[in-house]
Design a protein around this motif. Structure first.
Motif, PDB file in Angstrom:
ATOM      1  N   ARG A   1       3.339  -4.743  -2.831  1.00 13.89           N
ATOM      2  CA  ARG A   1       1.977  -4.771  -2.289  1.00 13.89           C
ATOM      3  C   ARG A   1       1.981  -5.196  -0.824  1.00 13.89           C
ATOM      4  O   ARG A   1       1.137  -4.744  -0.048  1.00 13.89           O
ATOM      5  CB  ARG A   1       1.107  -5.698  -3.127  1.00 13.89           C
ATOM      6  CG  ARG A   1       0.927  -5.188  -4.552  1.00 13.89           C
ATOM      7  CD  ARG A   1      -0.135  -5.947  -5.300  1.00 13.89           C
ATOM      8  NE  ARG A   1      -0.216  -5.503  -6.688  1.00 13.89           N
ATOM      9  CZ  ARG A   1      -1.081  -5.972  -7.573  1.00 13.89           C
ATOM     10  NH1 ARG A   1      -1.952  -6.919  -7.206  1.00 13.89           N
ATOM     11  NH2 ARG A   1      -1.091  -5.516  -8.818  1.00 13.89           N
ATOM     12  N   ARG A   2       2.900  -6.056  -0.433  1.00 16.53           N
ATOM     13  CA  ARG A   2       2.978  -6.418   0.988  1.00 16.53           C
ATOM     14  C   ARG A   2       3.354  -5.200   1.832  1.00 16.53           C
ATOM     15  O   ARG A   2       2.770  -4.969   2.896  1.00 16.53           O
ATOM     16  CB  ARG A   2       4.014  -7.521   1.180  1.00 16.53           C
ATOM     17  CG  ARG A   2       4.096  -8.017   2.639  1.00 16.53           C
ATOM     18  CD  ARG A   2       5.159  -9.071   2.840  1.00 16.53           C
ATOM     19  NE  ARG A   2       6.496  -8.513   2.699  1.00 16.53           N
ATOM     20  CZ  ARG A   2       7.345  -8.795   1.726  1.00 16.53           C
ATOM     21  NH1 ARG A   2       6.989  -9.641   0.772  1.00 16.53           N
ATOM     22  NH2 ARG A   2       8.545  -8.247   1.679  1.00 16.53           N
TER      23      ARG A   2
ATOM     24  N   VAL B   1       0.313  -2.908   2.085  1.00 13.21           N
ATOM     25  CA  VAL B   1      -0.687  -3.436   3.024  1.00 13.21           C
ATOM     26  C   VAL B   1      -0.244  -3.201   4.463  1.00 13.21           C
ATOM     27  O   VAL B   1      -1.032  -2.745   5.310  1.00 13.21           O
ATOM     28  CB  VAL B   1      -0.920  -4.933   2.749  1.00 13.21           C
ATOM     29  CG1 VAL B   1      -1.651  -5.581   3.918  1.00 13.21           C
ATOM     30  CG2 VAL B   1      -1.736  -5.111   1.488  1.00 13.21           C
TER      31      VAL B   1
ATOM     32  N   HIS C   1      -2.228  -0.597   6.905  1.00  9.39           N
ATOM     33  CA  HIS C   1      -2.849  -1.215   8.081  1.00  9.39           C
ATOM     34  C   HIS C   1      -2.326  -0.570   9.358  1.00  9.39           C
ATOM     35  O   HIS C   1      -3.103  -0.303  10.296  1.00  9.39           O
ATOM     36  CB  HIS C   1      -2.562  -2.718   8.095  1.00  9.39           C
ATOM     37  CG  HIS C   1      -3.203  -3.431   9.251  1.00  9.39           C
ATOM     38  ND1 HIS C   1      -2.566  -3.596  10.471  1.00  9.39           N
ATOM     39  CD2 HIS C   1      -4.424  -4.016   9.385  1.00  9.39           C
ATOM     40  CE1 HIS C   1      -3.354  -4.249  11.289  1.00  9.39           C
ATOM     41  NE2 HIS C   1      -4.488  -4.513  10.666  1.00  9.39           N
TER      42      HIS C   1
ATOM     43  N   TYR D   1      -6.581   0.972   3.149  1.00  9.30           N
ATOM     44  CA  TYR D   1      -6.079  -0.358   3.493  1.00  9.30           C
ATOM     45  C   TYR D   1      -6.900  -1.450   2.818  1.00  9.30           C
ATOM     46  O   TYR D   1      -6.356  -2.445   2.339  1.00  9.30           O
ATOM     47  CB  TYR D   1      -6.110  -0.562   5.009  1.00  9.30           C
ATOM     48  CG  TYR D   1      -5.838  -1.991   5.389  1.00  9.30           C
ATOM     49  CD1 TYR D   1      -4.582  -2.560   5.203  1.00  9.30           C
ATOM     50  CD2 TYR D   1      -6.845  -2.805   5.909  1.00  9.30           C
ATOM     51  CE1 TYR D   1      -4.337  -3.877   5.520  1.00  9.30           C
ATOM     52  CE2 TYR D   1      -6.606  -4.121   6.231  1.00  9.30           C
ATOM     53  CZ  TYR D   1      -5.350  -4.649   6.039  1.00  9.30           C
ATOM     54  OH  TYR D   1      -5.100  -5.967   6.348  1.00  9.30           O
TER      55      TYR D   1
ATOM     56  N   ALA E   1      -5.721  -1.760  -0.688  1.00  5.24           N
ATOM     57  CA  ALA E   1      -4.418  -2.426  -0.762  1.00  5.24           C
ATOM     58  C   ALA E   1      -4.548  -3.909  -0.431  1.00  5.24           C
ATOM     59  O   ALA E   1      -3.904  -4.757  -1.071  1.00  5.24           O
ATOM     60  CB  ALA E   1      -3.439  -1.747   0.196  1.00  5.24           C
ATOM     61  N   TRP E   2      -5.381  -4.238   0.563  1.00  5.38           N
ATOM     62  CA  TRP E   2      -5.594  -5.640   0.933  1.00  5.38           C
ATOM     63  C   TRP E   2      -6.238  -6.410  -0.211  1.00  5.38           C
ATOM     64  O   TRP E   2      -5.876  -7.555  -0.486  1.00  5.38           O
ATOM     65  CB  TRP E   2      -6.470  -5.673   2.186  1.00  5.38           C
ATOM     66  CG  TRP E   2      -6.728  -7.044   2.744  1.00  5.38           C
ATOM     67  CD1 TRP E   2      -5.936  -7.770   3.570  1.00  5.38           C
ATOM     68  CD2 TRP E   2      -7.904  -7.850   2.519  1.00  5.38           C
ATOM     69  NE1 TRP E   2      -6.511  -8.967   3.882  1.00  5.38           N
ATOM     70  CE2 TRP E   2      -7.728  -9.043   3.253  1.00  5.38           C
ATOM     71  CE3 TRP E   2      -9.061  -7.683   1.783  1.00  5.38           C
ATOM     72  CZ2 TRP E   2      -8.684 -10.054   3.260  1.00  5.38           C
ATOM     73  CZ3 TRP E   2     -10.007  -8.687   1.785  1.00  5.38           C
ATOM     74  CH2 TRP E   2      -9.819  -9.851   2.518  1.00  5.38           C
TER      75      TRP E   2
END
Length: 415
Positions: A63-64, A67, A71, A294, A297-298
């Motif tokens: 997930r990082r 993101v 982004h 984004y 995902a965030w």
């Protein structure tokens, strides 16, 4: 002295709880907020267990990465839009349209239908001329035996005759633009004082054209009456020449009569501004899609962070519930825990230190090891989707200003 032991422990149990209760019972009484070594060991074990669980969670890296990727894509799209707007293409197109509209409003314009049909007429007549002359040149370029005897034409003899016909069609379209140069000069000469003869000749042009047109119609009406069916030897040469010439001349006259430089400039400026609008809307929609991806995902990363923070808290609560409070209830040397739970902080996005707090007031216990959650919290805090949305709103405001600015400037200059 007999000591209370847990009923679950048999006389030969080796879990160590019996020894802990005995040692705590022989020690002095302490305040409920004090933590002894055994209790501290249980809390440290919960810290270690929580850290190992977080470090082994593969969802954090996935997930990082999602993101950071989404982004970066959204930021690149916004930067591209900003660069495009900074080039001033929208402002230039809007200014060109405003100036063209102001010039077009100052005089009379040709009928719109005439300007609409000019190119279809020129293309249609040009296509007919190309087809007609292709038949003629195909006969000329064929070998005598093929042309006369009706033999099979080769590929080369089929392609080459198309070239003169296409050239004639293009020349027909260009001739209208060439004639506009002397005709414009002639028209300007009619506006000067003392040019009666020039004006008389100028007004004779439409009369001559209409006369030619009626002559062609009359000739072919007579041929139709004289020959109910096409004659075997073909129609008279002069009548065919007159018809082909009149068709080509009609296309040229249509293009000349539809000449309106101000209206053409206005149409070109309108189309240019339209495509600038389309380009902005396409880029804006792409930016909105990227920001939405984004934001999703965030939100997923933030949800995972909250889940792992809750896991750390449950690890500490488990140490209290399964060991500390259980042993204290047995040896009764630390009193009852009467401290109130600490209320969670109130805020839009609390810090990591504010999210992981002791379970009871005035109880000192080891802080949980956050490990990779530090980077996760930094990303969540520094890369808020609202910043991208605000940037997109700023670009939209700049786009509207570029559209409206030149119009006000032209109106002010002409007023």
């Amino acid at each position: 002295m007999s000591h209370p032991f847990p009923s679950s422990c048999s006389p030969g149990c080796s879990c160590g709880l019996r020894d802990l209760v005995t040692a705590a019972h022989e020690a002095e009484e302490r305040r409920p907020t004090e933590i002894d070594n055994a209790e501290m060991r249980a809390l440290l074990a919960s810290v270690q267990s929580g850290y190992e669980t977080i470090r082994g969670d593969v969802r954090l890296a996935q997930r990082r990465h999602t993101v950071q990727t989404t982004h970066a894509r959204a930021r690149r799209q916004l930067n591209a839009m900003e660069t495009w707007l900074a080039a001033g293409t929208v402002r230039a197109a809007a200014a060109s349209f405003a100036r063209a509209a102001a010039r077009a409003a100052q005089g009379s314009r040709r009928p719109r239908w005439l300007r609409v049909i000019r190119w279809p007429v020129v293309i249609t007549v040009g296509t007919f001329d190309a087809w007609y002359f292709m038949q003629v040149f195909r006969f000329l370029t064929a070998t005598l035996g093929d042309a006369v005897g009706g033999g099979q034409l080769g590929l080369w003899e089929r392609i080459v005759p198309m070239v003169p016909g296409v050239v004639i069609a293009v020349a027909l379209a260009v001739s209208g633009s060439l004639l506009l140069i002397p005709l414009r000069a002639w028209r300007e000469a009619t506006l000067r004082p003392g040019g009666r003869v020039v004006r008389l000749l100028w007004w004779c042009l439409p009369v001559v054209f209409v006369g030619m047109l009626l002559t062609v119609v009359a000739v072919w009406a007579g041929l139709r009456s004289a020959y109910p069916v096409p004659p075997r030897q073909g129609y008279p040469l002069f009548s065919v020449m007159l018809l082909i010439t009149m068709l080509s001349l009609g296309a040229i006259v249509t293009k000349v009569m539809a000449d309106d430089p101000e209206a053409d400039a206005l149409g070109a400026a309108r189309r240019r501004l339209f495509w600038q609008r389309v380009a902005y809307q396409r880029q804006a929609r792409r930016a909105e899609v990227m920001i939405a991806r984004y934001e999703s995902a965030w939100s997923d990363l933030r949800t995972l962070r909250d889940e792992l923070v809750g896991l750390l808290r449950l690890k500490a609560v488990s140490a209290w519930e399964a060991f500390i409070l259980r042993t204290r209830a047995l040896h009764r040397r630390a009193g009852n825990v009467t401290a109130l739970p600490v209320a969670p902080p109130v805020g839009p996005e609390p810090s990591m230190e504010g999210m992981v707090l002791p379970e009871f007031e005035e109880v000192r216990q080891p802080r949980p090891e956050l490990g990779p959650l530090h980077e996760i919290c930094r990303l969540i805090e520094e890369q808020d989707p609202d910043e991208l949305l605000e940037h997109l709103d700023e670009l939209a405001e700049e786009y509207r200003n570029q559209l409206a600015g030149p119009r006000h400037e032209v109106l002010t200059a002409t007023s």
